[in-house]
Motif scaffolding. Sequence first.
Motif, PDB file in Angstrom:
ATOM      1  N   VAL A 148       7.227   4.872  12.719  1.00 23.17           N
ATOM      2  CA  VAL A 148       7.180   4.656  11.273  1.00 23.17           C
ATOM      3  C   VAL A 148       5.926   5.327  10.722  1.00 23.17           C
ATOM      4  O   VAL A 148       4.809   5.005  11.138  1.00 23.17           O
ATOM      5  CB  VAL A 148       7.181   3.151  10.944  1.00 23.17           C
ATOM      6  CG1 VAL A 148       7.043   2.942   9.443  1.00 23.17           C
ATOM      7  CG2 VAL A 148       8.459   2.496  11.456  1.00 23.17           C
ATOM      8  N   GLU A 149       6.098   6.249   9.791  1.00 27.33           N
ATOM      9  CA  GLU A 149       4.968   7.007   9.261  1.00 27.33           C
ATOM     10  C   GLU A 149       4.822   6.900   7.751  1.00 27.33           C
ATOM     11  O   GLU A 149       3.853   7.417   7.197  1.00 27.33           O
ATOM     12  CB  GLU A 149       5.104   8.485   9.645  1.00 27.33           C
ATOM     13  CG  GLU A 149       5.025   8.740  11.148  1.00 27.33           C
ATOM     14  CD  GLU A 149       5.121  10.211  11.482  1.00 27.33           C
ATOM     15  OE1 GLU A 149       5.349  11.009  10.544  1.00 27.33           O
ATOM     16  OE2 GLU A 149       4.955  10.574  12.667  1.00 27.33           O
ATOM     17  N   TYR A 150       5.776   6.278   7.086  1.00 31.56           N
ATOM     18  CA  TYR A 150       5.676   6.182   5.625  1.00 31.56           C
ATOM     19  C   TYR A 150       4.449   5.349   5.263  1.00 31.56           C
ATOM     20  O   TYR A 150       4.353   4.168   5.634  1.00 31.56           O
ATOM     21  CB  TYR A 150       6.919   5.546   5.033  1.00 31.56           C
ATOM     22  CG  TYR A 150       8.168   6.398   5.142  1.00 31.56           C
ATOM     23  CD1 TYR A 150       8.125   7.690   5.655  1.00 31.56           C
ATOM     24  CD2 TYR A 150       9.398   5.913   4.713  1.00 31.56           C
ATOM     25  CE1 TYR A 150       9.255   8.474   5.750  1.00 31.56           C
ATOM     26  CE2 TYR A 150      10.554   6.684   4.797  1.00 31.56           C
ATOM     27  CZ  TYR A 150      10.471   7.963   5.323  1.00 31.56           C
ATOM     28  OH  TYR A 150      11.597   8.738   5.417  1.00 31.56           O
ATOM     29  N   SER A 151       3.541   5.934   4.518  1.00 33.22           N
ATOM     30  CA  SER A 151       2.286   5.263   4.198  1.00 33.22           C
ATOM     31  C   SER A 151       2.521   4.008   3.364  1.00 33.22           C
ATOM     32  O   SER A 151       1.969   2.940   3.647  1.00 33.22           O
ATOM     33  CB  SER A 151       1.359   6.231   3.456  1.00 33.22           C
ATOM     34  OG  SER A 151       0.167   5.589   3.086  1.00 33.22           O
ATOM     35  N   TRP A 152       3.328   4.127   2.315  1.00 36.36           N
ATOM     36  CA  TRP A 152       3.559   2.980   1.441  1.00 36.36           C
ATOM     37  C   TRP A 152       4.267   1.854   2.184  1.00 36.36           C
ATOM     38  O   TRP A 152       4.000   0.664   1.941  1.00 36.36           O
ATOM     39  CB  TRP A 152       4.381   3.390   0.213  1.00 36.36           C
ATOM     40  CG  TRP A 152       5.794   3.818   0.518  1.00 36.36           C
ATOM     41  CD1 TRP A 152       6.251   5.062   0.780  1.00 36.36           C
ATOM     42  CD2 TRP A 152       6.941   2.956   0.606  1.00 36.36           C
ATOM     43  NE1 TRP A 152       7.601   5.067   1.027  1.00 36.36           N
ATOM     44  CE2 TRP A 152       8.051   3.776   0.915  1.00 36.36           C
ATOM     45  CE3 TRP A 152       7.144   1.589   0.453  1.00 36.36           C
ATOM     46  CZ2 TRP A 152       9.340   3.272   1.078  1.00 36.36           C
ATOM     47  CZ3 TRP A 152       8.419   1.070   0.611  1.00 36.36           C
ATOM     48  CH2 TRP A 152       9.507   1.903   0.917  1.00 36.36           C
ATOM     49  N   TYR A 153       5.153   2.218   3.117  1.00 33.68           N
ATOM     50  CA  TYR A 153       5.904   1.223   3.870  1.00 33.68           C
ATOM     51  C   TYR A 153       4.994   0.462   4.831  1.00 33.68           C
ATOM     52  O   TYR A 153       5.109  -0.761   5.008  1.00 33.68           O
ATOM     53  CB  TYR A 153       7.034   1.914   4.626  1.00 33.68           C
ATOM     54  CG  TYR A 153       7.980   0.972   5.325  1.00 33.68           C
ATOM     55  CD1 TYR A 153       8.548  -0.112   4.655  1.00 33.68           C
ATOM     56  CD2 TYR A 153       8.311   1.160   6.662  1.00 33.68           C
ATOM     57  CE1 TYR A 153       9.422  -0.971   5.302  1.00 33.68           C
ATOM     58  CE2 TYR A 153       9.176   0.306   7.315  1.00 33.68           C
ATOM     59  CZ  TYR A 153       9.729  -0.762   6.628  1.00 33.68           C
ATOM     60  OH  TYR A 153      10.594  -1.615   7.271  1.00 33.68           O
ATOM     61  N   LYS A 154       4.051   1.181   5.449  1.00 34.15           N
ATOM     62  CA  LYS A 154       3.102   0.529   6.350  1.00 34.15           C
ATOM     63  C   LYS A 154       2.153  -0.387   5.574  1.00 34.15           C
ATOM     64  O   LYS A 154       1.749  -1.450   6.078  1.00 34.15           O
ATOM     65  CB  LYS A 154       2.318   1.587   7.130  1.00 34.15           C
ATOM     66  CG  LYS A 154       3.190   2.372   8.105  1.00 34.15           C
ATOM     67  CD  LYS A 154       2.451   3.533   8.738  1.00 34.15           C
ATOM     68  CE  LYS A 154       1.470   3.075   9.768  1.00 34.15           C
ATOM     69  NZ  LYS A 154       0.872   4.225  10.512  1.00 34.15           N
TER      70      LYS A 154
END
Length: 723
Positions: free
Chosen positions: A588-594
Amino acid sequence: MDEKSSKQPLLSRNENLKPTPSFLVSSTKWILKVSMWVIFIAWAALIFVYPSDAVHKPYLKLIQAMNTTMFGVSGGVFLIYSAPVLLIAFLASAYIYIRDEDENHGKKSAKQPRLRLWTMPILVDGPFGVVSAAEVIGIAVFTTYIVWAIYAETIKNFEVLAFFHLPTHEERIFMIELIGLRLGVIGLFCVALLFLPVARGSLLLRLIDIPFEHATRYHVWLGHLTMLLFTLHGLFYAIAWTIEGRLLHQLMEWENKGVANLPGVISLSAGLLMWVTSLPGVRRLNFELFFYTHQLYVVFVVFMALHIGSLSFCYVAAGIFLFMLDRFLRFCQSRRTVDVLSARSFPCGTLELVLSKPPNLHYNALGWIFLQVRELSWLQWHPFSVSSSPLDGDHHLAVLIKVLGDWTQKLERRISEKDSKMKVSVEGPYGHESAYHLKYENLILVAGGIGISPFLAMLSDILQRLNDGKPCLPTNVLIVWAVKQTDELPLLQTVVAMDNFNLSLNLEIQTYVTRQSQPSLEEGKPPSIEAMNPDSIFPASDSKGCGMSVLVGTGNILWSGMYVMVSTVGLVVTVGLVNTLYVNPYNVEYSWYKGLLLLLCMTLSVLVFGGLVIIFWHFWEMKTRSIQNVSNNKTKTETKREAMHKASTKEQQYLSTIRYGQRPDFPGIFGAMRDRWGCVDIGVVVCGPSTLQTSVAKECRTQNLGRRSNQPVFHFNSHSFDL
């Protein structure tokens, strides 16, 4: 050990034990204190030198090395910038537990009077209100940091521009964006501190003995600075995008990698609404608008996490996490409805509520509570100073309420319905960790109107301690009370007319009736205790009243410490599991999701791990609470009232003067006490409007600056709740 004590829970027994001072206890306290100072100084130094390249480059290498762990780079940032704050909170719980609460109540702290940074007013006129010497130093240090950070970040901007060798037009746009970026980073460090002062039961506030009502002003100052930086942050980006002709596109952009712009726009919009409605003019004009829009802090925090991602959010996670813990605990405490044991209305437009409380809920005479009456409003909470001493009784707590606005008028009408039951919801009590009024041999208490309420508690506390032989330093007390009309005078007589007045207390009361030139009664006497309208009293709903919940951050220190520690361990475990089972395996690399995942982990740890501690805390309360017999409380209240009437016929045991059509002459009053009491420490406590606080603080400053070696030091303390 008798049968009763053997059945008493261990925590309850420990709560009443005062450890004998020993080398081991003193050494442990010293080690804890030094450890907390070292951690704090190191943490503050890291923030201060963050903009410097000499530190920033090694810092980047360090957190990159953390990328091999299950927590990733975000874990490294959390370890450096959030973990120290939580570690200090852990150590604070242990330090507060072993600290002897009464160690200074019966002995002088110094042979000679001396100035103290926290009680020495420096600035008394200006936008900050009354500012002490310690606060001036804090403001100077923080201002130095902001100036230094802007300077260092500007130097870095020019270095970055020189590296890229852009055309002049692109260089200007890039520079504008870099300025916006740097302002946002500085604002982020302000957010790291923003939520700490408004965690009402915070272990950190208890550690430094700054009550919530005083710490709120620091939240206000930080809030103005934070929103100024974030507004400039967004404005510079908007200018750059406008020059490029892609403003609307950038505002609506939600990138999966890097910074997502749209969440930032939403967060900034929520912050601007809170900022505008919190300005003094708007807040005084419509407090409810300020209160309701301030609930947008949830939107502000959530979309800020989506905007900056988990990596940057770890800079501010500790303060927000401690606030979440406090907010959840307040929610759990306020779910219980509390019986009103008695209520009455004074002719002067003041209400008194006596609330049921369990004996294992402790407070001091400087306490506050937040009150909600669901029959009147499900959303409105109002702060009131406690007017009863904790020594008045184990099963009740009293507050005085001035009828001023719509809510209090509705409450007055509700109290007039004598045949109906009444319940309220309560948060608190909050206030000073230690009763500082017991640390001065000489006290000047200055009140304006209903500001006499906390002084009733202080005076009752002093009298009870003197009569019971408990540690109590005050022997000389001067009360200066300014009221508009004589119908307010009986409020003070509820304490000073008691039958158990102690002659070892030298009490003088100077009352100033500002809007009457002469007594209203023909005989020239002020209203008596009989004018307090006892017919407006109604009894409690049943013989076993439902008391306040002990689930409060300022309550039992063992449970408060366990609540924070278990929740923090739960956060680490939750984040570790999410990274191990989901983020790392699925890349998982999505910044907002993390960022969203981190916020969800924080929420889950509060609800699950913190909730588990709260459940056990609640069971402990139910097991240790004595069965409350409201009829005994009622009998005690009535007995006290009868004693007051009986005492009113006795010879007055204190000096009291009433001046009509005058206001207090503080230079004359303070000068007289200076000459009378000599070279001592004098505690000055003021409770009233800001103008009164300013006048008293100015006189304390004048007396201290012009002080000679044989004259006293006046220590200014404010006991006013001003949002």
